[in-house]
Design an enzyme around this catalytic site. Structure first.
Site, PDB file in Angstrom:
ATOM      1  N   GLY A   8       1.874  -1.051  -1.072  1.00  0.00           N
ATOM      2  CA  GLY A   8       0.589  -1.534  -1.570  1.00  0.00           C
ATOM      3  C   GLY A   8      -0.207  -0.402  -2.182  1.00  0.00           C
ATOM      4  CG  ASP A  56     -13.516  -2.567   0.996  1.00  0.00           C
ATOM      5  OD1 ASP A  56     -13.722  -3.777   0.766  1.00  0.00           O
ATOM      6  OD2 ASP A  56     -12.707  -1.879   0.347  1.00  0.00           O
TER       7      ASP A  56
HETATM    8  N1  LIG Z   1       0.840   1.210   7.339  1.00  0.00           N
HETATM    9  C1  LIG Z   1       1.000   0.349   6.354  1.00  0.00           C
HETATM   10  N2  LIG Z   1       2.098  -0.431   6.303  1.00  0.00           N
HETATM   11  C2  LIG Z   1       2.258  -1.314   5.294  1.00  0.00           C
HETATM   12  N3  LIG Z   1       1.400  -1.495   4.284  1.00  0.00           N
HETATM   13  C3  LIG Z   1       0.284  -0.755   4.277  1.00  0.00           C
HETATM   14  C4  LIG Z   1       0.023   0.190   5.298  1.00  0.00           C
HETATM   15  N4  LIG Z   1      -1.160   0.757   5.033  1.00  0.00           N
HETATM   16  C5  LIG Z   1      -1.625   0.190   3.898  1.00  0.00           C
HETATM   17  N5  LIG Z   1      -0.757  -0.713   3.434  1.00  0.00           N
HETATM   18  C6  LIG Z   1      -0.922  -1.515   2.205  1.00  0.00           C
HETATM   19  O1  LIG Z   1      -1.378  -0.659   1.168  1.00  0.00           O
HETATM   20  C7  LIG Z   1      -2.594  -1.150   0.602  1.00  0.00           C
HETATM   21  C8  LIG Z   1      -3.477   0.018   0.200  1.00  0.00           C
HETATM   22  O2  LIG Z   1      -3.851   0.775   1.338  1.00  0.00           O
HETATM   23  P1  LIG Z   1      -5.386   1.061   1.662  1.00  0.00           P
HETATM   24  O3  LIG Z   1      -5.477   2.021   2.777  1.00  0.00           O
HETATM   25  O4  LIG Z   1      -6.099  -0.249   1.844  1.00  0.00           O
HETATM   26  O5  LIG Z   1      -5.834   1.773   0.311  1.00  0.00           O
HETATM   27  P2  LIG Z   1      -7.253   1.728  -0.452  1.00  0.00           P
HETATM   28  O6  LIG Z   1      -8.199   2.530   0.377  1.00  0.00           O
HETATM   29  O7  LIG Z   1      -6.959   2.338  -1.768  1.00  0.00           O
HETATM   30  O8  LIG Z   1      -7.672   0.282  -0.522  1.00  0.00           O
HETATM   31  C9  LIG Z   1      -3.199  -2.073   1.653  1.00  0.00           C
HETATM   32  O9  LIG Z   1      -3.937  -3.108   1.043  1.00  0.00           O
HETATM   33  C10 LIG Z   1      -1.985  -2.603   2.405  1.00  0.00           C
HETATM   34  O10 LIG Z   1      -1.509  -3.791   1.805  1.00  0.00           O
END
Ligand SMILES: Nc1ncnc2c1ncn2[C@@H]1O[C@H](COP(=O)(O)OP(=O)(O)O)[C@@H](O)[C@H]1O
Ligand SMILES: [Mg+2]
Length: 492
Positions: A130, A269
């Protein structure tokens, strides 16, 4: 003839003089033009320098602001010793390295974050899990095949794009965006909970996965437990029990956040995409927008929570703080992003009044997080114990003959909704009695089996079918055949 020669010489002399004057004029104007160009280009360089310096100053200001956001998160919780004055001074003078020593040291001391850059030497990148405004998340197998998720700065993300537009400095921007990742690491360390993604390790600069050479330079890789991004559409189609689990996990998380080691934390958020599931359990993964400060206020009007369709105003305390605002903000977001979609639909009839009560109290913000958690735990208790089923007729099983230690083969399945299996009808039940009453209510059902498989609440999984060709011994299963339907041929 001599007169002609003299006039020719005079003409040549005149031409020479004119030519010389022209050449000197040309040289003069060229020199002037050159001087003007030099003056002009010197002025441009000075202007560029000025502009560059002011962008640089603005970027440095932003970097410092981000650092300042992290420092309070590193301070020990109330009651524990504060850093020595000497320590604090070092902080002021050498924020960056001290900050990192503290973060990394703290993580290692807590034995939380055991993996470093070495664990990234032999990773197998599988796919992108993601990405968001700030971060990119990659699914990997670490050396030895251990699954993990790596979080990095999203070079194509909105945060990076906006920074480049403002400051035109790729390296500085990467560092600026990386601060969000660093803040998230500190929060992951301070807010450990079963419903917060587990931090396995991190690598800064060094031999980051994609070939960074020394220095930080915003090259931060965070190693996390691997989850599956939350798929709301898929969740909407899954059994109530699984949807209830997500909501319960969320309430347990919000309960923890309301009294965390950092105080009451608001998730600014708050969206389903900030969560993942690990073996069906909900975990928060995006923490960079978590705020541990309750807003300050002078009057009640300063403590207003604004949502698209509702506003709520809380009292401003004598200390000038909107007490409980973070907690209420989280509850209402849980209501509008999760409960509304996941909770009421197909709730077991014996529990609907309790579910309705939760929908009202969270939608109106009339209950705090303690009361909300209590209401959820009550539902779980009733559901697990089967107490909500007291209206089941005791005669439900009378119409069935049971064969213990037997399974079926040559099954003719029918589909039901919401089934745990795509091919047939598999539902969770509290007991054989509940399964019998379900089978009796399905016109296609002639038999069902109970196996040792259980759901997360410990309820049994029952497979319903329209017919089977024969039975065979199976120590883990029992078959219930509906007497009145057993002789009927399977429907076509
Ligand atoms: N540990 C994880 N395992 C699987 N998918 C993850 C994990 N962490 C984040 N993701 C996916 O990656 C995306 C982006 O991570 P995120 O921390 O939300 O980034 P941002 O701060 O840019 O929004 C999330 O919306 C989620 O779907
Ligand atoms: Mg996110």
């Amino acid at each position: 003839m001599p007169a002609m020669g003299a006039s020719l010489r005079a003409a040549a002399l005149l031409a020479f003089v004119v030519l010389s004057v022209l050449v000197s004029l040309l040289i003069g104007s060229l020199q002037q033009f050159g001087a003007r160009i030099t003056r002009f280009s010197n002025a441009t360089v000075a202007g560029d320098d000025e502009q560059f310096a002011s962008l640089r100053r603005a970027l440095i200001y932003q970097l410092n602001e981000r650092r300042k956001e992290i420092i309070p998160l590193l301070l020990p919780p109330p009651g524990q010793t504060l850093p020595s004055p000497q320590h604090s001074q070092t902080r002021t003078f050498n924020l960056d390295s001290t900050l990192w020593d503290e973060i990394a040291g703290g993580l290692r001391e807590a034995r939380l974050d055991e993996m470093g850059c070495d664990s990234l030497l032999d990773v197998q990148t599988l796919q992108i899990l993601g990405s968001g405004y700030t971060k990119l998340v990659v699914k990997v197998n670490l050396a030895g095949g251990q699954p993990a998720a790596l979080k990095l700065v999203n070079e194509q993300g909105i945060d990076m794009e906006k920074c480049l537009e403002d400051f035109k400095d790729p390296q500085g921007c990467r560092e600026l965006v990386a601060y969000k990742l660093k803040k998230e690491m500190v929060l992951l360390q301070r807010l450990q909970h079963p419903n917060v993604i587990k931090l396995k390790g991190h690598c800064v600069g060094g031999q980051g996965v994609w070939g960074a050479r020394g220095g930080d330079g915003g090259r931060v890789t965070v190693i996390l437990e691997q989850g599956s991004p939350l798929q709301m559409i898929q969740l909407l189609q899954s059994p109530w029990e699984d949807r209830f689990r997500v909501c319960l996990d969320l309430v347990r998380l919000l309960h923890f956040l309301s009294r965390s080691p950092l105080g009451s934390v608001a998730l600014l958020d708050f969206q389903p995409r900030q969560f993942v599931t690990v073996s069906g359990e909900l975990k928060l993964t995006d923490l960079d927008d978590a705020s541990p400060q309750e807003p300050e206020c002078r009057a009640d009007a300063d403590c207003t929570l604004q949502f698209p369709h509702r506003n709520f105003t809380l009292p401003c305390s004598a200390a000038g703080v909107c007490e409980g605002l973070n907690e209420r903000r989280n509850i209402y977001n849980a209501y509008r992003y999760f409960f509304t979609y996941l909770l009421p639909h197909q709730a077991p009839p014996g529990l609907t009044h309790l579910v309705d009560h939760i929908m009202n109290s969270t939608g109106e913000l009339s209950a705090d997080i303690n009361q909300t958690l209590e209401a959820f735990e009550d539902i779980l208790h009733l559901y697990k114990s089967g107490l909500h089923l007291d209206s089941l007729p005791p005669s439900a099983l009378r119409d069935y003959s049971v064969m213990r230690g037997m399974g079926t083969s040559g099954n003719v399945e029918y589909r039901c909704w919401p089934s745990y299996s795509q091919q047939g009808c598999v539902l969770s039940v509290h007991s054989a009695q509940e399964a019998a009453s379900i089978c009796s209510s399905h016109s296609h059902c002639t038999s069902f089996s109970l196996s040792g498989h259980k759901t997360w609440t410990g309820r049994l999984l029952a497979s319903f079918r329209s017919s089977f060709s024969h039975m065979e011994p199976d120590a883990t299963s029992e078959v219930y055949v509906r007497k009145s339907k057993a002789a009927q041929p399977p429907p076509v």
